[in-house]
Design an enzyme around this catalytic site. Sequence first.
Site, short mmCIF file in Angstrom:
data_model
loop_
_atom_site.label_atom_id
_atom_site.label_comp_id
_atom_site.label_asym_id
_atom_site.label_seq_id
_atom_site.Cartn_x
_atom_site.Cartn_y
_atom_site.Cartn_z
CB ALA A 47 -1.44 6.30 -64.24
CE LYS A 107 8.37 11.30 -46.91
NZ LYS A 107 8.37 10.76 -48.15
CD GLU A 131 5.38 -1.19 -42.55
OE1 GLU A 131 6.27 -0.31 -41.86
OE2 GLU A 131 4.35 -1.94 -42.07
CB ILE A 138 12.08 -0.15 -41.07
CG1 ILE A 138 13.56 0.20 -41.27
CG2 ILE A 138 12.06 -0.66 -39.70
CD1 ILE A 138 13.94 1.44 -40.44
N GLY A 189 22.84 11.00 -53.57
CA GLY A 189 21.58 10.73 -54.05
C GLY A 189 20.60 10.76 -52.65
CG ASP A 203 10.47 13.08 -44.80
OD1 ASP A 203 9.98 12.48 -45.89
OD2 ASP A 203 11.44 12.23 -44.07
CE LYS A 207 9.54 9.39 -43.84
NZ LYS A 207 11.10 9.35 -44.12
N GLY A 304 15.28 5.39 -50.75
CA GLY A 304 15.93 4.79 -51.90
C GLY A 304 14.65 3.64 -52.68
#
Length: 442
Positions: A47, A107, A131, A138, A189, A203, A207, A304
């Site tokens: 989608a 997240k 995960e 990780i 980037g 951010d 987490k 990434g």
Amino acid sequence: MVQPQEQIRIGLLGAGSVGAQVARTLVEERELISARVGTPVRLVGVAVRDPEAPRDWRIPGELLTTDPEELIDNSDLVIELIGGLDPAGDLVERALRRGAAVVTGNKALLATRGAELHALARHSGAVLRFEASVGGAIPILRPIEESLSGDRITKVMGIVNGTTNYILDQMDTTGAAFDDALTEAQRLGYAEADPTADVEGHDAAAKAAILGTLAFHAPFTIDDVYCQGISDVTAEDIEAAAGSGYVIKLLAIAEKQNGGAVLRVHPTLLARTHPLASVRGAFNAVFVVAENAGELMFYGQGAGGLPTSSAIMGDVVAVARYLRAPAPEPPTISDEIDLPALAVENAKTQYYIDMQVTDQEGVIAQIARVLADHHVSIESMRQPGSVSLEGEVDDDAGGNGAQVQIVTHLASERDLQATVNALEGLDVVKSVDSVLRVEVEN
């Protein structure tokens, strides 16, 4: 209870950098993934808002759809990679309500509506896995949830944002200014055009809420996390830290204290001997302390398309195996402990205080008296360009003032904040230029 599936139909929501890599893996590696699951796995649709938009991998046109609701209703497993709260939250809720499994790396959604979504998954018997929401490639959440489920975790501390770690690492190793390091991170980037969520710590705070929820089996949201970013960290702070044997990192910390848990994100001085101090560039690492297992560290690429898609696919295979042969209970989280989130003032920490003082007799005595009055003791004190101070400020330092840097012993955040306020009120203190928290090895 979920019924065994002879074929797993997968619907993918979103085809950005991560979504395109996931789609490529599901199409090009279909036979391998199916063999690892033990039953055929098929991507039935992707989608997207704009089917004609350029993507990192060209998704077959017959898979693209602009109707995410219909795709959800015809999928056994939904991968949500849209990001953000809306419409991702409503789509994940729709999938869970109809009993479809969900794999997400969102997240922000989990840190805001995690408890609600976990409860919804338990009620419908669905599986919710995430995960990829912390630490990219990780494997950290499943070890916390499963491998350490028979232990008691007391603290989780990590570098969980590659952008800020790259910036601080450049400032430390090359002497770059904050703005220059950020510009380079954007060119490579690592940072978005609007880097606010990264550099202001939002951010990492999301987490931290996820890590605290998993580690302590109690529901926390991003609103429970004290958050301070790195935009005020200066080259002078980096240089001063290095001169004292420290490096500055943005840490996300969840720690049990005083009958509750303190969750916090802020720039932190780490001794260069600490395992987290050696985490360079855009890499991430999470440090876990448990009663029986002791200290554990998980390290790897944290951002990434490729690293994150690896974590997504790990969840996809695990969930697909469950759908093929369901266990008695779905592997989801239970918020089983009433552990209140405490304000940051309840934390036990150390402070690094950098101040400009008048160059006169008795300055250090006055500073020491203020610390003692607030139940804070001095671990170390130094005057840059001079030997470590034992008593008074060096009268030969020159000029009408001197710079003094103090590292306190462990104390309550409340007492440390009161100490800084009192120091700023002293006539002999011209200015308190920097206050940073210090994390010591356990």
